[in-house]
Design a protein around this motif. Structure first.
Motif, PDB file in Angstrom:
ATOM      1  N   ALA A  19      -7.065 -24.518 -11.489  1.00 11.56           N
ATOM      2  CA  ALA A  19      -6.891 -23.281 -10.726  1.00 11.56           C
ATOM      3  C   ALA A  19      -6.999 -22.064 -11.645  1.00 11.56           C
ATOM      4  N   CYS A  20      -6.403 -22.145 -12.824  1.00  8.80           N
ATOM      5  CA  CYS A  20      -6.512 -21.050 -13.795  1.00  8.80           C
ATOM      6  C   CYS A  20      -7.958 -20.838 -14.210  1.00  8.80           C
ATOM      7  N   ASP A  21      -8.647 -21.926 -14.524  1.00  6.83           N
ATOM      8  CA  ASP A  21     -10.046 -21.838 -14.957  1.00  6.83           C
ATOM      9  C   ASP A  21     -10.935 -21.211 -13.889  1.00  6.83           C
ATOM     10  N   GLN A  22     -10.612 -21.463 -12.621  1.00  7.01           N
ATOM     11  CA  GLN A  22     -11.428 -20.961 -11.528  1.00  7.01           C
ATOM     12  C   GLN A  22     -10.969 -19.603 -11.014  1.00  7.01           C
ATOM     13  N   GLY A  23      -9.934 -19.049 -11.640  1.00  8.50           N
ATOM     14  CA  GLY A  23      -9.465 -17.715 -11.281  1.00  8.50           C
ATOM     15  C   GLY A  23      -8.539 -17.667 -10.081  1.00  8.50           C
ATOM     16  N   TYR A  24      -8.031 -18.805  -9.645  1.00  6.42           N
ATOM     17  CA  TYR A  24      -7.103 -18.857  -8.519  1.00  6.42           C
ATOM     18  C   TYR A  24      -5.671 -18.753  -9.033  1.00  6.42           C
TER      19      TYR A  24
END
Length: 76
Positions: A19-24
């Motif tokens: 989620a962090c990597d995808q900006g969520y």
């Protein structure tokens, strides 16, 4: 049964990082709360967590804090 071979908390931590990597970042925050619940769910008198290294969990909190600071800085 192989889908249950890993601890639930490990799977949540993996999803948190994704989620962090995808900006969520809002999803990451919810997953971190879910991680807290998973880690404390089996606690209590006589229970011992056999993890050898809690650094990944500590890093997750630091990562979310850094992402929140970046979000605040870019909004302002």
């Amino acid at each position: 049964m192989t889908e249950y071979a890993r601890r639930l908390s490990d799977k949540i931590l993996f999803a948190f990082n994704q989620a962090c990597d995808q900006g969520y970042h809002d999803v990451a925050e919810i997953l971190l709360r879910a991680l807290e619940l998973a880690l404390t769910r089996q606690g209590g008198r006589g229970k011992v967590d056999h993890r050898q290294n809690l650094q990944a969990i500590t890093d997750a909190y630091a990562r979310l804090q850094a992402l929140k600071q970046m979000d605040t800085a870019s909004a302002g």
